[in-house]
Write an enzyme that holds these catalytic residues in place. Sequence first.
Site, PDB file in Angstrom:
ATOM      1  N   ASP A 148       0.901  -1.044  -0.132  1.00 51.96           N
ATOM      2  CA  ASP A 148      -0.057  -0.057  -0.007  1.00 51.96           C
ATOM      3  C   ASP A 148       1.057   1.335  -0.247  1.00 51.96           C
ATOM      4  OD1 ASP A 148      -1.828  -1.639   0.009  1.00 51.96           O
ATOM      5  OD2 ASP A 148      -2.823  -1.109   2.256  1.00 51.96           O
TER       6      ASP A 148
ATOM      7  N   ARG B  73      -0.171   6.418  16.933  1.00 52.56           N
ATOM      8  CA  ARG B  73      -0.202   7.380  15.974  1.00 52.56           C
ATOM      9  C   ARG B  73      -0.084   8.537  16.337  1.00 52.56           C
ATOM     10  NH1 ARG B  73       0.029   2.978  13.265  1.00 52.56           N
ATOM     11  NH2 ARG B  73      -1.662   1.564  12.212  1.00 52.56           N
TER      12      ARG B  73
ATOM     13  N   ASP C 209      -7.695   5.609  12.083  1.00 53.76           N
ATOM     14  CA  ASP C 209      -5.793   5.776  12.545  1.00 53.76           C
ATOM     15  C   ASP C 209      -6.112   7.337  10.846  1.00 53.76           C
ATOM     16  OD1 ASP C 209      -5.389   4.531  13.585  1.00 53.76           O
ATOM     17  OD2 ASP C 209      -4.710   3.344  11.886  1.00 53.76           O
TER      18      ASP C 209
ATOM     19  N   SER D 234      -6.072  -7.785   7.547  1.00 53.62           N
ATOM     20  CA  SER D 234      -5.199  -7.160   7.572  1.00 53.62           C
ATOM     21  C   SER D 234      -4.735  -6.994   9.319  1.00 53.62           C
ATOM     22  CB  SER D 234      -5.260  -5.850   7.034  1.00 53.62           C
ATOM     23  OG  SER D 234      -6.373  -4.926   7.999  1.00 53.62           O
TER      24      SER D 234
END
Length: 403
Positions: A18, A98, A127, A181
Site C-alpha cells: 500500500d 499514531r 487512523d 490486515s
Amino acid sequence: MSSSAPKKVVLAYSGGLDTSVILKWLEATYGCEVVTFTADLGQGAELEEARAKAEMLGIKDIYIEDLREEFVRDYVFPMMRANALYEGLYLLGTSIARPLIAKRQIEIARETGADAVCHGATGKGNDQVRFELSYYALEPDIKVIAPWREWDLNSRTKLIEFAEQHQIPVAKDKRGEAPFSVDANLLHTSSEGKALEDPAVEAEEFVYSRTGSPEAAPDTPQFIEIGFERGDAVSLDGKALSPAELLTALNELGRIHGIGRLDLVENRFVGMKSRGIYETPGGTILLAGHRGIEQITLDRGAAHLKDELMPRYAELIYNGLWFTPEREMLQAAIDHSQRHVEGTVRLKLYKGAVHIVGRSSPKSLYSLEHVTFEEDAVYDQRDAEGFIKLNALRLRLLARRGA
C-alpha cells in the site's frame, strides 16, 4: 496555506504494498519529492527492507528510526497510569502509536522543508482521524494528503496493477485478497477485515501471531514480580529494566502463557462498528500489576475518581485527541495521583489469565491494625453506629414520607 500541489511530502512508509504504491502515486499525481519515514515501534518487521525498497524506488531522503523507548516511556506508560481501556476492554495499542508517528512526521517535515505529510489510512477507519488531528495540532497549516480518499485504486487488484506498471515489487503472498490486515507494535497486534468481518464466526488459531493458545500453555503457573515507581513499571523479578525492555520481557511471558487475547466489536469514531482481534500480552500483565499496586497505595477518593475519568481519557486517545488541552489536563490529574504508587506486585500467569497474588509498598495505606478481625486498640467499633445513622437519615425521612 496555498491549495497548490505540494513540493515535498513526508510519507509514513512501511515498505509494504500500500505505502509503496502511495509513494509512486504521490510522485505521479503531484510531481513532488517524497521523503519516507519508517518508525520502529517494536512491530517485529525487518525495517532495513523498507530502506532497500525506498532506495530502489528512487527515494533520496529516507528516515528509519528506533522509537521503541520513546513509545513506551512517553505514550504507553502515561496511558497505563490511567488504566485506560476503551469500551472497558481495548488496551488502545493502535491508537496510542499514531500520535508519536505523526509527531515525528511533522518534525521531519520541518527538518527537510517539506510542505505536506501523507498517511496510508483508509477513509473508513479511525487512523485517518488520529493522524490528521495530530498533524494539525502540531502544525496547523500543514498540507495533508490522504490517498485513499482521493484515488480510484479501491481494490487489491487495482493496487497490484498500479504496482506492476511502476515496477514496484509485489510479494507473492500479496497477490489476491489478503485474509485480514494486521497492525503491530511493541504494545499489541491487531487483526481485522476479510476473514474476520463476520462477528458471529470465531477467529481461527492462525490469526494469532503474538500469543500461544491458552489451552496449550504450560500446565504449571509462573510467578513474577513487577516493581513500580510513581506509577510506572521499573523492574521485573528484581531486575531494573528500561520501559521498552520491560514491555518486551512481559510480552514474552504473555506469549508463553497465552495471555492478552481479545475479540472485540468496537464503535469506531467515524460511526460504524468493527470487529478486531487484539493481542496485548505484556500490556495485559502490566495493567493487572498497576491496578494491584494502586490497590494499596491510592486513597479511595483518588482511586474512584480515576476510575470515573478513565473512560473519558481512553476515548480521547481512541479518537486521536492526544495533543489536546483536555487530554493534558486529565494526564496532569492522573500523574499527580501516581506520586506514591510504588512498590512490588506479585502475579501468577496461568492458562491465558493473570492473577494478582501479592502486593507490598513502603507507601501502603493498608493498615492491618485497623482491618484485623483480632482485637485492636485503634478502632472503636461503636463509632460505626453514628456513621450509619447519619448516612441513613435521608433514607429514613424518605421512608416516613412514603417515597
